[in-house]
Design an enzyme around this catalytic site. Structure first.
Site, PDB file in Angstrom:
ATOM      1  N   TYR A  55       0.834  -1.197   0.000  1.00 51.07           N
ATOM      2  CA  TYR A  55       0.000   0.000   0.000  1.00 51.07           C
ATOM      3  C   TYR A  55       0.873   1.253   0.000  1.00 51.07           C
ATOM      4  O   TYR A  55       1.648   1.488   0.934  1.00 51.07           O
ATOM      5  CB  TYR A  55      -0.927   0.026   1.203  1.00 51.07           C
ATOM      6  CG  TYR A  55      -1.965  -1.071   1.254  1.00 51.07           C
ATOM      7  CD1 TYR A  55      -2.300  -1.824   0.125  1.00 51.07           C
ATOM      8  CD2 TYR A  55      -2.628  -1.370   2.432  1.00 51.07           C
ATOM      9  CE1 TYR A  55      -3.247  -2.821   0.180  1.00 51.07           C
ATOM     10  CE2 TYR A  55      -3.587  -2.373   2.498  1.00 51.07           C
ATOM     11  CZ  TYR A  55      -3.888  -3.098   1.371  1.00 51.07           C
ATOM     12  OH  TYR A  55      -4.821  -4.102   1.433  1.00 51.07           O
ATOM     13  N   SER A 206     -13.330  -4.781   1.228  1.00 52.01           N
ATOM     14  CA  SER A 206     -14.228  -4.107   0.286  1.00 52.01           C
ATOM     15  C   SER A 206     -15.701  -4.418   0.526  1.00 52.01           C
ATOM     16  O   SER A 206     -16.428  -4.787  -0.404  1.00 52.01           O
ATOM     17  CB  SER A 206     -13.851  -4.449  -1.166  1.00 52.01           C
ATOM     18  OG  SER A 206     -14.322  -3.468  -2.058  1.00 52.01           O
ATOM     19  N   PRO A 207     -16.202  -4.231   1.752  1.00 50.39           N
ATOM     20  CA  PRO A 207     -17.632  -4.456   1.995  1.00 50.39           C
ATOM     21  C   PRO A 207     -18.527  -3.467   1.258  1.00 50.39           C
ATOM     22  O   PRO A 207     -19.726  -3.719   1.102  1.00 50.39           O
ATOM     23  CB  PRO A 207     -17.764  -4.284   3.516  1.00 50.39           C
ATOM     24  CG  PRO A 207     -16.609  -3.401   3.889  1.00 50.39           C
ATOM     25  CD  PRO A 207     -15.492  -3.803   2.980  1.00 50.39           C
ATOM     26  N   LEU A 208     -17.941  -2.351   0.778  1.00 47.06           N
ATOM     27  CA  LEU A 208     -18.707  -1.364   0.006  1.00 47.06           C
ATOM     28  C   LEU A 208     -18.497  -1.539  -1.500  1.00 47.06           C
ATOM     29  O   LEU A 208     -18.906  -0.682  -2.289  1.00 47.06           O
ATOM     30  CB  LEU A 208     -18.321   0.058   0.423  1.00 47.06           C
ATOM     31  CG  LEU A 208     -18.598   0.423   1.877  1.00 47.06           C
ATOM     32  CD1 LEU A 208     -18.170   1.861   2.155  1.00 47.06           C
ATOM     33  CD2 LEU A 208     -20.075   0.233   2.226  1.00 47.06           C
ATOM     34  N   ALA A 209     -17.855  -2.650  -1.898  1.00 47.62           N
ATOM     35  CA  ALA A 209     -17.633  -2.944  -3.321  1.00 47.62           C
ATOM     36  C   ALA A 209     -16.940  -1.785  -4.029  1.00 47.62           C
ATOM     37  O   ALA A 209     -17.350  -1.354  -5.109  1.00 47.62           O
ATOM     38  CB  ALA A 209     -18.945  -3.287  -4.010  1.00 47.62           C
ATOM     39  N   LYS A 216     -22.556   6.418  -4.639  1.00 47.24           N
ATOM     40  CA  LYS A 216     -21.904   7.573  -5.274  1.00 47.24           C
ATOM     41  C   LYS A 216     -21.800   7.442  -6.793  1.00 47.24           C
ATOM     42  O   LYS A 216     -21.629   8.433  -7.497  1.00 47.24           O
ATOM     43  CB  LYS A 216     -20.518   7.805  -4.680  1.00 47.24           C
ATOM     44  CG  LYS A 216     -19.483   6.757  -5.035  1.00 47.24           C
ATOM     45  CD  LYS A 216     -18.079   7.134  -4.540  1.00 47.24           C
ATOM     46  CE  LYS A 216     -17.987   7.146  -3.049  1.00 47.24           C
ATOM     47  NZ  LYS A 216     -16.586   7.388  -2.584  1.00 47.24           N
TER      48      LYS A 216
END
Length: 345
Positions: A55, A206-209, A216
């Site tokens: 990262y 990535s639970p919000l994909a 958004k």
């Protein structure tokens, strides 16, 4: 904040794990704000932090290390190894050579003498799993690593690794970090049942994909400035957002339906998405990876959200269990699917 046991380790971690992928050039270059986010997360009861060597080319680990000065023992600290850190051929992968070198770099960047959870970031078909487990076992016996885990491993490789550990007397992987969200549900077929069978913890990435489940990204609207999609335009990960791909076209439709379900449940889509993954009995913790303080504040506000059966049924009706809309969201493409590998020459 809810707390759960990580597999059968006896270690208690918060159901939210602070993900540091956005600390540094990949997301937020304002280190002071990143440090404040760590403080806010700890104050809210989070005791689990996840980063990786790759990262922002090590900068994320460095920021986390500085943020935890004087607080190191307050958290379960996780990082990962596998991704390429340079163009050199041996500065990547899951070999003993690279793991033994790179763990020293991670320890230095994190300013700590041990890593609580050291995870193999992706499978490496060129490296026998016994080689990887042997190196990790040595690190555990040296006290540099407390526990070991995998990330984005297929179910059969998780099982194989458990058999190798058992038959060779090596350290076993205690958890899997898997991609899982309302839009990415393929792990429900096999990875989650396998982890449950082997009493492994599961950490969700990535639970919000990738931001899709915040609402958004909408059909006919420009990609929001500063969003992950905007920052990754032109890079391989842009595939997750490319509006010309059929899977992403389908996401535009489903976002509208999920927004209505969230509204009927009296929660935001973001909060519904977090609560959805934590509802699965195999899940230990979900990584929240904020880029800004506002995003962290919103994520923390969903810690107490629980979804009723009617809401979960409505989600299943829109995105059936086991579904994945865009194959790139699986997080790893096995090389044996490449035509050069699967065809006789």
């Amino acid at each position: 904040m809810e707390y759960r046991t990580l597999g059968r380790t006896g270690v208690t971690v918060s159901s939210y794990c602070l993900g540091a992928m956005m600390f540094g050039d990949w997301g937020n270059r304002d280190e002071a704000e990143c440090l404040r986010m760590v403080d806010m997360a700890l104050d809210a009861g989070i005791n689990f932090i996840d980063t990786a060597d790759v990262y922002s080319a090590g900068a994320s680990e460095e920021i986390v290390g500085r943020a935890l000065m004087g607080k190191r023992d307050a958290v379960v600290l996780a990082t990962k190894v596998h991704g390429g850190m340079s163009e050199a051929p041996n500065e990547r992968g899951n070999s003993r050579l690279w793991i033994m070198r790179e763990v020293e770099s991670s320890l230095r960047r994190l300013q700590t003498d041990h890593i609580d959870l050291y995870q193999i970031h992706r499978p490496d078909p060129d490296t026998e799993i016994e080689e990887t487990l042997g190196a990790l076992t040595d690190l555990a016996r040296q006290g540099k690593v407390r526990y070991i885990g995998t990330s984005t491993f297929p179910a059969w490789q998780i099982v194989h690794s458990q058999w190798v550990s058992e038959s060779r007397g090596l350290e076993r992987f205690v958890c899997e970090q898997a991609p899982y969200s309302i839009f990415v549900r393929h792990v429900e077929w096999d990875v989650l049942p396998v982890c449950d069978k082997w009493q492994m913890g599961v950490i969700v990435w990535s639970p919000l994909a990738g931001g899709w489940l915040t609402g958004k990204y909408r059909r006919g609207q420009d990609v929001p400035g500063g969003s992950r999609a905007e920052r990754f335009r032109g890079r391989p990960v842009w595939t997750r957002f490319d509006p010309d791909r059929p899977g992403n076209q389908r996401k535009f439709d489903l976002v509208e339906e999920l927004d209505k379900i969230a509204s009927n449940a009296g929660v935001s889509m973001t909060h519904m998405a977090h609560a959805f993954v934590l509802n699965h009995p195999a899940i230990t913790s979900a990584i929240i990876g904020p880029r800004t303080m506002e995003q962290l504040e919103d994520a923390l506000a969903s810690a107490d959200v629980r979804l009723d059966e009617a809401t979960l049924d409505a989600i299943d009706a829109v995105v059936p269990p086991g579904t994945v809309l865009e194959d790139f969201d699986r997080g790893w493409s096995p090389p044996w699917l490449d035509p050069q590998t699967r065809r006789r020459r």
